[in-house]
Motif scaffolding. Structure first.
Motif, short mmCIF file in Angstrom:
data_model
loop_
_atom_site.label_atom_id
_atom_site.label_comp_id
_atom_site.label_asym_id
_atom_site.label_seq_id
_atom_site.Cartn_x
_atom_site.Cartn_y
_atom_site.Cartn_z
N GLU A 1 0.83 -1.20 0.00
CA GLU A 1 0.00 0.00 0.00
C GLU A 1 0.87 1.25 0.00
O GLU A 1 0.54 2.24 -0.68
CB GLU A 1 -0.93 -0.01 1.21
N TYR A 2 1.96 1.23 0.72
CA TYR A 2 2.88 2.37 0.69
C TYR A 2 3.43 2.58 -0.72
O TYR A 2 3.55 3.72 -1.19
CB TYR A 2 4.03 2.15 1.68
N GLU A 3 3.78 1.50 -1.39
CA GLU A 3 4.28 1.62 -2.75
C GLU A 3 3.22 2.21 -3.67
O GLU A 3 3.51 3.06 -4.53
CB GLU A 3 4.75 0.26 -3.26
N ARG A 4 1.97 1.79 -3.49
CA ARG A 4 0.88 2.33 -4.32
C ARG A 4 0.72 3.83 -4.09
O ARG A 4 0.57 4.61 -5.04
CB ARG A 4 -0.43 1.62 -3.99
N LEU A 5 0.78 4.25 -2.83
CA LEU A 5 0.65 5.66 -2.51
C LEU A 5 1.79 6.48 -3.10
O LEU A 5 1.58 7.60 -3.58
CB LEU A 5 0.59 5.85 -0.99
N SER A 6 2.99 5.90 -3.08
CA SER A 6 4.13 6.62 -3.64
C SER A 6 3.99 6.76 -5.16
O SER A 6 4.26 7.83 -5.72
CB SER A 6 5.43 5.88 -3.31
N ARG A 7 3.54 5.70 -5.82
CA ARG A 7 3.33 5.79 -7.28
C ARG A 7 2.24 6.81 -7.59
O ARG A 7 2.35 7.57 -8.57
CB ARG A 7 2.94 4.42 -7.84
N GLU A 8 1.20 6.82 -6.79
CA GLU A 8 0.11 7.78 -7.00
C GLU A 8 0.62 9.21 -6.85
O GLU A 8 0.29 10.09 -7.66
CB GLU A 8 -1.00 7.50 -5.99
N PHE A 9 1.45 9.45 -5.86
CA PHE A 9 2.04 10.77 -5.65
C PHE A 9 2.92 11.16 -6.84
O PHE A 9 2.87 12.30 -7.32
CB PHE A 9 2.85 10.75 -4.35
N LEU A 10 3.71 10.22 -7.32
CA LEU A 10 4.57 10.47 -8.49
C LEU A 10 3.73 10.85 -9.71
O LEU A 10 4.06 11.82 -10.42
CB LEU A 10 5.40 9.22 -8.78
N HIS A 11 2.64 10.15 -9.95
CA HIS A 11 1.78 10.45 -11.11
C HIS A 11 1.11 11.81 -10.97
O HIS A 11 0.92 12.52 -11.97
CB HIS A 11 0.74 9.35 -11.29
N GLU A 12 0.78 12.19 -9.75
CA GLU A 12 0.16 13.50 -9.53
C GLU A 12 1.15 14.63 -9.80
O GLU A 12 0.75 15.70 -10.28
CB GLU A 12 -0.34 13.60 -8.08
N GLN A 13 2.42 14.40 -9.51
CA GLN A 13 3.40 15.47 -9.56
C GLN A 13 4.14 15.57 -10.89
O GLN A 13 4.56 16.66 -11.29
CB GLN A 13 4.44 15.26 -8.44
N ILE A 14 4.34 14.43 -11.57
CA ILE A 14 5.14 14.41 -12.80
C ILE A 14 4.24 13.98 -13.96
O ILE A 14 3.74 12.85 -13.99
CB ILE A 14 6.33 13.43 -12.68
N ALA A 15 4.08 14.87 -14.94
CA ALA A 15 3.20 14.58 -16.06
C ALA A 15 3.88 13.75 -17.14
O ALA A 15 3.23 12.95 -17.82
CB ALA A 15 2.69 15.90 -16.68
N GLU A 16 5.18 13.91 -17.32
CA GLU A 16 5.90 13.26 -18.41
C GLU A 16 6.15 11.78 -18.08
O GLU A 16 6.85 11.45 -17.12
CB GLU A 16 7.24 13.97 -18.63
N PRO A 17 5.59 10.87 -18.89
CA PRO A 17 5.74 9.42 -18.60
C PRO A 17 7.20 8.97 -18.53
O PRO A 17 7.54 8.11 -17.70
CB PRO A 17 5.00 8.74 -19.75
N GLU A 18 8.05 9.51 -19.39
CA GLU A 18 9.45 9.07 -19.38
C GLU A 18 10.15 9.44 -18.08
O GLU A 18 10.95 8.67 -17.55
CB GLU A 18 10.19 9.68 -20.58
N ILE A 19 9.84 10.63 -17.56
CA ILE A 19 10.44 11.05 -16.30
C ILE A 19 9.90 10.20 -15.15
O ILE A 19 10.63 9.80 -14.24
CB ILE A 19 10.18 12.54 -16.03
#
Length: 498
Positions: free
Chosen positions: A269-287
């Motif tokens: 669940e922590y990993e899911r939350l971290s990925r969710e935070f990353l997707h919210e903050q970084i728009a560029e898929p490659e980054i």
């Protein structure tokens, strides 16, 4: 840190004390204050630094702040009731530690700018003989509280000496340097780097971060506290306790799931939350791909930041997914062969973990502790070492002495040390030394638990693993289990020296 004592300390009168504490960070302060309050008046503190503060004296880089909530990252015996934010910044933390040291008269007990060079137990004199850069001290009891992350890792980069601009480790930040107008290379992607990059971005012409390995990042949710809330917390013990309890319960759960690996579902669940935070903050898929770890959470130290990901969206910030392999007069070059012209290089390359001080401590038989332990650091209950009478390790100096609250070990260990001293006094003993069998048995038990955790089996490089692949850093349990282990001294596993 040199590991070989040459016997060349400056000539000076021998200073004799009952208790010598080495270190000047939070855990050394806690041990000194609590021992003094228990009636131990003959205490001297030795530190290589010029003031108290430990990590918060050493690290002054822009954006530097604590990763644990301030409501718990403080001394239980002397709390600050007026923190200005949920996670305090370095200047406020340094002021707090200095103030506690000052109000408890620690300055007059301290030898500043005195680096421990060698410590050896004298069988004939029944004391520790400690050589320092300011002369010799003999002590009946030696307490090492020299910090978790104190000795910087300086990477060996081809051509580093030829670089013509500024180059420095993050813990050696030049006074007043803001990066204004400079092209700045930040080498590293750990807890210091993710604070430095967003702090430099508004002022620097360009910030280029070189990342070998991404790790998991979580939102910090820090905020400044308005004056009304600060006043309310100062007046309301009930509200302070409510917040302290809530934070401690959350941090204990995090430690158990992430660092000890005792709750796989929670870790996922922590990993899911971290990925969710990353997707919210970084728009560029490659980054996003470059920033997504391939190891389980807890294999490396997880990071917390509200503004790191956002800073990578700035037009003057560039993330380079490669190590720096060489340098020239005006550039750095990656292992992929890409060249970047820069004016300054920040080595946010981390620290050696804790126990390097044991290279300078000699057992009764003349061996250094490090040589005897052969790459497998260990201490009974993370505090006592076989072959070393009246030696106590606190916090960073102690194998397996790390817990989620970095200011707690000194507070926890003090009652245990006070109990040991009382036992020696009451039984007419000169010294106590833990048995090698007890030391080995405790370490075996710690390894049994920690070997199943992500630090060992996660498949990544980290500062916690020793040369044999075991976890040398983490306490094998919760903060409250550490408190319980140190609450009362039990002489059963110790050899009495009369």
């Amino acid at each position: 840190m040199s590991t070989e004592w040459t016997g060349a300390a400056p000539a000076a009168p021998v200073h004799r004390v009952a208790i010598l504490i080495v270190g000047s960070g939070g855990n050394a302060i806690a041990a000194a204050v609590l021992l003094a309050r228990a009636g131990h008046a003959d205490i001297t503190i030795m530190t290589k630094h010029a003031d108290f503060g430990g990590a918060w004296l050493q690290n002054t880089y822009p954006g530097c702040e604590v990763d644990s909530p301030s409501v718990v990252y403080q001394f239980e015996f002397d709390p600050n009731r007026r923190w200005s934010s949920l996670f305090a910044r370095q200047p406020e933390l340094l002021d707090y530690l200095r103030d506690v040291a000052r109000r408890n008269d620690l300055y007059k007990r301290t030898m500043f700018e005195a680096e421990l060079l060698d410590a050896r137990w004298s069988v004939d004199e029944h004391c520790w003989i400690v050589e320092s850069t300011r002369g010799t001290v003999t002590a009946g009891v030696l307490i090492l509280a020299t910090g978790f992350l104190e000795e910087p890792v300086i990477p060996e980069i081809s051509g580093m000496d030829s670089f013509g601009g500024r180059i420095f480790h993050s813990s050696m930040w030049p006074v007043g340097y803001t990066g204004a107008g400079d092209r700045v290379a930040v080498v590293g992607s750990g807890s210091s780097a993710i604070q430095i990059v967003p702090a430099l971005a508004p002022r620097a012409a360009e910030v280029i971060q070189f990342q070998r390995t991404p790790t998991w990042v979580f939102p910090k949710q820090n905020r400044q506290l308005p004056a009304e809330e600060i006043d309310m917390l100062e007046r309301s013990p009930a509200e302070r306790e409510t917040r302290e309890v809530a934070v401690q319960e959350e941090e204990e759960r995090n430690w158990s799931a992430i660092f000890l690996g005792l709750d796989d579902a929670a870790a996922k669940e922590y990993e899911r939350l971290s990925r969710e935070f990353l997707h919210e903050q970084i728009a560029e898929p490659e980054i996003r791909t470059l920033l997504t770890p391939d190891h389980p959470v807890g294999c490396k130290r997880p990071l917390v930041s509200d503004d790191y990901y956002g800073s990578l969206n700035a037009p003057n910030v560039c993330l380079v997914p490669s190590a720096v392999s060489s340098m020239g007069p005006e550039f750095v070059m990656t292992s992929d062969g890409d060249r970047f012209d820069v004016d300054a290089v920040v080595l946010a390359t981390g620290f050696h973990f804790g126990g390097h001080i044991l290279d300078r401590v000699r057992r009764r038989d003349g061996q250094t502790v490090a040589a005897r332990q052969q790459g497998r650091p260990r201490a009974y209950k993370a505090i006592s070492v076989s072959g070393c009478p009246n030696l106590f390790l606190v916090g960073g100096a102690a194998p397996n002495g790390q817990i989620w609250n970095g200011l707690f070990p000194g507070q926890a260990a003090a009652p245990y040390i006070i109990g040991a001293l009382a036992h020696m006094r009451d039984h007419g003993l000169i010294a106590l030394e833990v048995s090698e069998e007890a030391e080995e048995a405790w370490k075996a038990g710690a390894d049994t638990l920690l070997d199943e955790g992500p630090t060992v089996i996660g498949g990544c490089l980290n500062y916690s693993q020793d040369e044999t692949g075991h976890n040398k850093a983490a306490w094998p349990g919760s903060l409250e289990s550490m408190r319980a282990a140190y609450a009362m001294f039990d002489p059963t596993d110790y050899i009495a020296i009369t």
